[in-house]
Design an enzyme around this catalytic site. Sequence first.
Site, PDB file in Angstrom:
ATOM      1  N   GLU A  81     -57.875 -28.800 -90.580  1.00 53.44           N
ATOM      2  CA  GLU A  81     -58.225 -28.075 -89.368  1.00 53.44           C
ATOM      3  C   GLU A  81     -57.125 -27.040 -89.158  1.00 53.44           C
ATOM      4  O   GLU A  81     -55.943 -27.397 -89.132  1.00 53.44           O
ATOM      5  CB  GLU A  81     -58.275 -29.056 -88.191  1.00 53.44           C
ATOM      6  CG  GLU A  81     -58.790 -28.408 -86.939  1.00 53.44           C
ATOM      7  CD  GLU A  81     -58.838 -29.368 -85.748  1.00 53.44           C
ATOM      8  OE1 GLU A  81     -58.673 -30.591 -85.948  1.00 53.44           O
ATOM      9  OE2 GLU A  81     -59.032 -28.868 -84.630  1.00 53.44           O
ATOM     10  N   ARG A 134     -53.004 -43.331 -95.443  1.00 46.60           N
ATOM     11  CA  ARG A 134     -52.252 -42.097 -95.224  1.00 46.60           C
ATOM     12  C   ARG A 134     -50.777 -42.310 -95.543  1.00 46.60           C
ATOM     13  O   ARG A 134     -50.284 -43.438 -95.585  1.00 46.60           O
ATOM     14  CB  ARG A 134     -52.429 -41.598 -93.792  1.00 46.60           C
ATOM     15  CG  ARG A 134     -51.783 -42.491 -92.742  1.00 46.60           C
ATOM     16  CD  ARG A 134     -52.197 -42.096 -91.329  1.00 46.60           C
ATOM     17  NE  ARG A 134     -51.671 -40.812 -90.924  1.00 46.60           N
ATOM     18  CZ  ARG A 134     -52.431 -39.734 -90.627  1.00 46.60           C
ATOM     19  NH1 ARG A 134     -53.732 -39.798 -90.710  1.00 46.60           N
ATOM     20  NH2 ARG A 134     -51.889 -38.622 -90.235  1.00 46.60           N
ATOM     21  N   LYS A 143     -49.471 -33.238 -86.418  1.00 45.88           N
ATOM     22  CA  LYS A 143     -49.382 -31.810 -86.125  1.00 45.88           C
ATOM     23  C   LYS A 143     -49.010 -31.561 -84.672  1.00 45.88           C
ATOM     24  O   LYS A 143     -48.298 -30.615 -84.366  1.00 45.88           O
ATOM     25  CB  LYS A 143     -50.710 -31.126 -86.457  1.00 45.88           C
ATOM     26  CG  LYS A 143     -50.811 -30.780 -87.930  1.00 45.88           C
ATOM     27  CD  LYS A 143     -52.034 -29.932 -88.210  1.00 45.88           C
ATOM     28  CE  LYS A 143     -53.252 -30.789 -88.357  1.00 45.88           C
ATOM     29  NZ  LYS A 143     -54.412 -30.085 -88.896  1.00 45.88           N
TER      30      LYS A 143
HETATM   31  P1  ATP Z   1     -52.720 -34.637 -87.704  1.00 48.29           P
HETATM   32  O1  ATP Z   1     -53.051 -36.044 -87.395  1.00 48.29           O
HETATM   33  O2  ATP Z   1     -51.294 -34.394 -88.026  1.00 48.29           O
HETATM   34  O3  ATP Z   1     -53.263 -33.642 -86.720  1.00 48.29           O
HETATM   35  P2  ATP Z   1     -54.996 -34.328 -89.292  1.00 48.29           P
HETATM   36  O4  ATP Z   1     -55.367 -35.421 -90.192  1.00 48.29           O
HETATM   37  O5  ATP Z   1     -55.760 -34.215 -88.053  1.00 48.29           O
HETATM   38  O6  ATP Z   1     -53.450 -34.345 -89.059  1.00 48.29           O
HETATM   39  P3  ATP Z   1     -56.297 -32.326 -90.756  1.00 48.29           P
HETATM   40  O7  ATP Z   1     -56.066 -30.873 -90.766  1.00 48.29           O
HETATM   41  O8  ATP Z   1     -57.583 -32.820 -90.228  1.00 48.29           O
HETATM   42  O9  ATP Z   1     -55.074 -32.939 -89.988  1.00 48.29           O
HETATM   43  O10 ATP Z   1     -56.016 -32.943 -92.189  1.00 48.29           O
HETATM   44  C1  ATP Z   1     -56.637 -32.478 -93.346  1.00 48.29           C
HETATM   45  C2  ATP Z   1     -56.684 -33.592 -94.351  1.00 48.29           C
HETATM   46  O11 ATP Z   1     -55.380 -34.083 -94.616  1.00 48.29           O
HETATM   47  C3  ATP Z   1     -57.510 -34.744 -93.850  1.00 48.29           C
HETATM   48  O12 ATP Z   1     -58.497 -35.003 -94.829  1.00 48.29           O
HETATM   49  C4  ATP Z   1     -56.566 -35.891 -93.746  1.00 48.29           C
HETATM   50  O13 ATP Z   1     -57.160 -37.048 -94.240  1.00 48.29           O
HETATM   51  C5  ATP Z   1     -55.397 -35.493 -94.627  1.00 48.29           C
HETATM   52  N1  ATP Z   1     -54.144 -36.005 -94.077  1.00 48.29           N
HETATM   53  C6  ATP Z   1     -53.593 -35.692 -92.881  1.00 48.29           C
HETATM   54  N2  ATP Z   1     -52.461 -36.389 -92.695  1.00 48.29           N
HETATM   55  C7  ATP Z   1     -52.285 -37.167 -93.794  1.00 48.29           C
HETATM   56  C8  ATP Z   1     -51.293 -38.136 -94.203  1.00 48.29           C
HETATM   57  N3  ATP Z   1     -50.243 -38.435 -93.445  1.00 48.29           N
HETATM   58  N4  ATP Z   1     -51.453 -38.733 -95.418  1.00 48.29           N
HETATM   59  C9  ATP Z   1     -52.495 -38.425 -96.195  1.00 48.29           C
HETATM   60  N5  ATP Z   1     -53.455 -37.542 -95.869  1.00 48.29           N
HETATM   61  C10 ATP Z   1     -53.362 -36.916 -94.682  1.00 48.29           C
HETATM   62 MG    MG Z   2     -58.034 -34.190 -88.472  1.00 48.95          MG
END
Ligand code: ATP
Ligand code: MG
Length: 618
Positions: free
Chosen positions: A64, A306, A316
């Site tokens: 995102e 994760r 984020k």
């Molecule tokens: P945040 O929780 O920091 O806002 P998010 O998961 O909402 O992160 P996205 O932009 O939706 O952020 O993430 C894109 C991809 O990265 C998703 O498919 C998610 O599964 C993966 N991802 C995010 N954080 C991790 C992590 N700590 N370990 C592995 N994969 C991750």
């Molecule tokens: Mg997300």
Amino acid sequence: MTAPQKPAPAEAHKPANFLRGIIERDLEQGRLAQRRFAGSPGDAAHHASAPFDAAAIRTRFPPEPNGYLHIGHAKSICLNFGLARDYGGVCHLRFDDTNPEKEEQEYVDAIVEAVSWLGFDWHEPNPADPAHPRSHLYYASAYFDFMYRAAEALVEAGLAYVDEQTPEEMRARRGDFNTPGTDSPFRGRTPAEHLARLREMRDGRLPDGAAVLRAKIDMASPNINLRDPALYRIKRATHHNTGDRWCIYPMYTFAHPLEDALEGITHSICTLEFEDQRPFYDWLLEHLCDLGLLGRPRPHQYEFGRLNLTYVVTSKRKLRQLVEEGHVDGWDDPRMPTLAGLRERGYTPESIRLFCDRIGVAKDYSWIDYATLDQALRDDLEGRAPRAMAVIDPLKLKLVDWAEAFGNAAHHEPCQAPAHPQQPELGLRHFTLGPEVWIERDDFAELPPKGFFRFFPPRVDAAGVAQPGNRVRLKYGVIVECTGFEKDAEGRVSAVLARVVPDTKSGTPGADAVKVKGTITWVGAHEAVPADIQLFDRLFTEPQPDAGGRDFLTVLNPLSRQRVAGWVEPGLAAASPGARWQFERHGYFVAKNPPAQTDSSGRVAFGRIAGLKDTWAK
Ligand code: ATP
Ligand code: MG
């Protein structure tokens, strides 16, 4: 000067993991016949009838665009792009921009740059037109038309309805883990009534929040995600791609499976939090296939644990807070766990890929020690970063008998050292030794602790016998013997005094005749280049900064960045920003843009990436 660097070692064969097992099974069983699209996935009218391509896997990385990517995302990137590469498939870079409020072009650009920097590519070779490989960079917002059509089709089939309860009423009827939910009073209307209402939502005839479109599944389901999840909400907001065209926006859980299906994703890999969403993912795609809006085979979702890394936060929202409240200099501050920050710090893309390979992929949560990342950096750079000498906490060493030893007070003795001890083809570095030399402050002790083999002055031992000062080798130079030291007005040691031990020059026949236990690094004061050196440390003092709901800002490490005025050997006078060295005995450093010059000192700038071994535990 660009340091002569060897190419990175070839990456080792990828370890087996459960996802590889699934993909290999699917490939073997020929389950992956794929649709070929004439246009872009957004014009999905043809989707169900698109012709089949040869079997191949298709994965995606769907960030995102509401922040910069962090080390957790790197795990997902390496996994998705790595699987596609290893099995001859393609990985799409898809911006999941269905939420109009928080997304910005700055983040889109930063994400594109970070994924490329990590060494991955979303282009597919195009045999028909090799000069124009096909790009697989997509925006979920390009599918809004299809998503809306799918919503209408579900309503018409009696599989979705417009709910006009207040949010409080909805919450009250949802139930909880122990109590089944109860049906909304609006649920029983006819499909035609719901369709009319949905169109009013779309046409802006209802205020924000007045109604939501929900799937009609089962309010008593033990899986709360199946208790009629919301599909669309009303939100008047300007979207970065579609502007003011829409005042209703799809919910993530509805949009994501559709995005996957439209792009022909075979393996939709996400983190474990989404495991309970999988039944809805399947429900939605099965119904849309049955209704003829999507074709089979459809994508399947798989979950993995994760990445949690000690001493950093990978949310984020929290990273944005660090930036917006000024706790760091920006998203690319060298202490940030963002890919932009790690890059600024000096980590190589190879080291991050190596780290991701080593931590592996499994179906459980784990905390990885930050030291694992530093070790990957060392393992990447050890064999290829050229060496140099630098003094970080300088103390002057005066060779008091220089004129007698070399017959001339102005003499400079040439010395040489390999650019890299195991890479003779990288050549030699040249520098000179003179009467005054910079050494590290902690290479001298007025009262040496037990086992201290570096400089200490002559003293009288316990038995009352006078003992000479200690002998130490100046690396690549000569052996010198400490004869005393000087202190300044505050009583702080300001210089170490020593005399040259004759015939001990490194590389000459007699060099080994005198044995010493200590060898230290140094730079000649007459030719040392002044350096502005930043020493970075962990951003937080606790391994799990936000554990147990603690405010992570209360455990910021006040010493996460220190700035010192040091000295480096003359060959680094024109170090080009981004070039990396191993400073002998100190660790791995990257050349930075020169500091803003306030004088004509000609300082060069370096930042420490990581030490030579893990000292954080101390
Ligand atoms: P945040 O929780 O920091 O806002 P998010 O998961 O909402 O992160 P996205 O932009 O939706 O952020 O993430 C894109 C991809 O990265 C998703 O498919 C998610 O599964 C993966 N991802 C995010 N954080 C991790 C992590 N700590 N370990 C592995 N994969 C991750
Ligand atoms: Mg997300």
